[in-house]
Enzyme design. Structure first.
Site, short mmCIF file in Angstrom:
data_model
loop_
_atom_site.label_atom_id
_atom_site.label_comp_id
_atom_site.label_asym_id
_atom_site.label_seq_id
_atom_site.Cartn_x
_atom_site.Cartn_y
_atom_site.Cartn_z
N CYS A 88 -99.25 -60.81 53.47
CA CYS A 88 -100.57 -61.91 53.47
C CYS A 88 -101.80 -61.82 52.38
O CYS A 88 -101.69 -60.05 51.73
CB CYS A 88 -101.15 -60.57 54.84
SG CYS A 88 -102.80 -60.91 55.06
N GLU A 89 -101.95 -62.84 52.53
CA GLU A 89 -102.92 -62.98 51.05
C GLU A 89 -104.68 -62.53 51.37
O GLU A 89 -104.86 -61.92 50.53
CB GLU A 89 -102.92 -65.08 50.83
CG GLU A 89 -103.95 -65.67 51.53
CD GLU A 89 -103.77 -66.40 51.62
OE1 GLU A 89 -105.41 -67.28 51.57
OE2 GLU A 89 -102.94 -67.22 50.59
N HIS A 90 -104.84 -61.56 52.91
CA HIS A 90 -106.17 -61.33 53.00
C HIS A 90 -106.06 -59.52 52.77
O HIS A 90 -106.82 -59.47 51.93
CB HIS A 90 -106.50 -62.00 54.35
CG HIS A 90 -106.66 -62.91 54.30
ND1 HIS A 90 -106.28 -63.82 55.81
CD2 HIS A 90 -106.86 -64.21 54.22
CE1 HIS A 90 -106.30 -64.97 56.10
NE2 HIS A 90 -107.02 -65.34 54.99
N HIS A 91 -104.75 -59.24 53.13
CA HIS A 91 -105.07 -57.60 52.37
C HIS A 91 -103.76 -57.16 51.85
O HIS A 91 -103.67 -56.38 51.44
CB HIS A 91 -104.43 -57.19 54.17
CG HIS A 91 -105.92 -57.24 54.90
ND1 HIS A 91 -105.63 -57.96 55.78
CD2 HIS A 91 -106.91 -57.29 54.69
CE1 HIS A 91 -106.94 -58.59 56.40
NE2 HIS A 91 -107.31 -57.55 55.90
N GLN A 129 -99.25 -67.35 57.60
CA GLN A 129 -98.15 -67.73 58.44
C GLN A 129 -98.23 -69.22 58.20
O GLN A 129 -97.30 -69.97 58.47
CB GLN A 129 -97.85 -66.93 59.21
CG GLN A 129 -96.80 -67.47 60.36
CD GLN A 129 -97.01 -66.27 61.14
OE1 GLN A 129 -96.87 -64.98 61.29
NE2 GLN A 129 -95.77 -66.34 62.62
N HIS A 157 -97.32 -59.24 61.73
CA HIS A 157 -98.17 -58.41 60.74
C HIS A 157 -98.01 -57.20 59.96
O HIS A 157 -98.84 -56.43 60.80
CB HIS A 157 -99.08 -59.55 60.23
CG HIS A 157 -98.60 -60.70 60.56
ND1 HIS A 157 -99.18 -61.68 59.52
CD2 HIS A 157 -98.38 -61.67 61.22
CE1 HIS A 157 -99.15 -63.00 59.65
NE2 HIS A 157 -98.10 -63.17 60.52
N CYS A 159 -101.01 -55.85 58.06
CA CYS A 159 -102.40 -56.13 58.47
C CYS A 159 -102.92 -55.58 59.80
O CYS A 159 -103.95 -55.68 60.18
CB CYS A 159 -102.68 -57.18 57.59
SG CYS A 159 -102.95 -58.65 58.57
#
Length: 199
Positions: A88-91, A129, A157, A159
């Site tokens: 995940c590019e956010h976390h 995703q 996920h 996250c």
């Protein structure tokens, strides 16, 4: 007596730079980076992140183009239950699951192993995703110019499960269709085939 020596295939300069950053992160988290258990952690983490993002060095389109064959088959071709692991590019936490890919040939088919390789090339990058699902569809479309492409992905996920809302049983499903798969009948056939156990 000989000592064990592991040979790694990593960019040493990049590994050193990333390891420095991980040492700083660990120290800022309050860890003692000099303790035995953490002595090699920055280097291990640097190598792990290089592996987890090695898709940037791969060309998914060229992977598909390397194994195209002329064939008059006009029915649906499905490769299902392809394992997918991404970040995940956010976390910077993993998400993982399965992806099902189908296409309807229009004069060309592709070697079956190339579709999982394309999934791997796109998934081994920092991702969401939704985008990953579309990238796989678009790549198959560009390489084969088929009558239609369908992609369905089901992932868990970390996250969502390890942090934040902490819902361990949640599964995210994304889909992406074009061409013939935008027709209700064809799409339903695809969904039925990936849902049923044929073996």
């Amino acid at each position: 007596m000989t000592s064990y020596k592991k040979i790694d295939q990593y960019n040493e300069e990049k590994t050193d730079e990333i390891a420095k950053d991980f040492r700083e992160i660990l120290a800022n988290l309050g860890e003692d980076i000099a303790r035995e258990g953490l002595l090699k952690t920055p280097e291990r983490a640097a190598k792990a992140f290089q592996f987890l993002t090695h898709g940037y060095e791969l060309d998914p389109l060229e992977i598909l183009k390397s194994a195209l064959f002329t064939e008059e088959h006009k029915q649906m071709v499905i490769v299902k239950n392809i394992e997918v692991y991404s970040m995940c590019e956010h976390h910077l936490l993993p998400f993982f699951g399965k992806v099902h890919v189908a296409y309807i040939p229009n004069g060309k088919i592709v070697g079956l192993s190339k579709i999982p390789r394309v999934v791997e090339a796109f998934s081994r990058r920092l991702q969401v995703q939704e985008r990953l699902t579309d990238e796989i569809r678009d790549c198959v479309q560009e390489a084969l110019q088929p009558l239609g492409v369908a992609v369905v992905m089901e992932c868990q996920h970390m996250c969502m499960q390890m942090r934040g809302i902490q819902k361990q049983n949640s599964v995210t499903t994304t889909s992406s269709f074009n061409g013939a798969f935008e027709k209700d009948k064809t799409r339903k056939e695809f969904i039925s085939l990936i849902s049923n156990k044929l073996n």
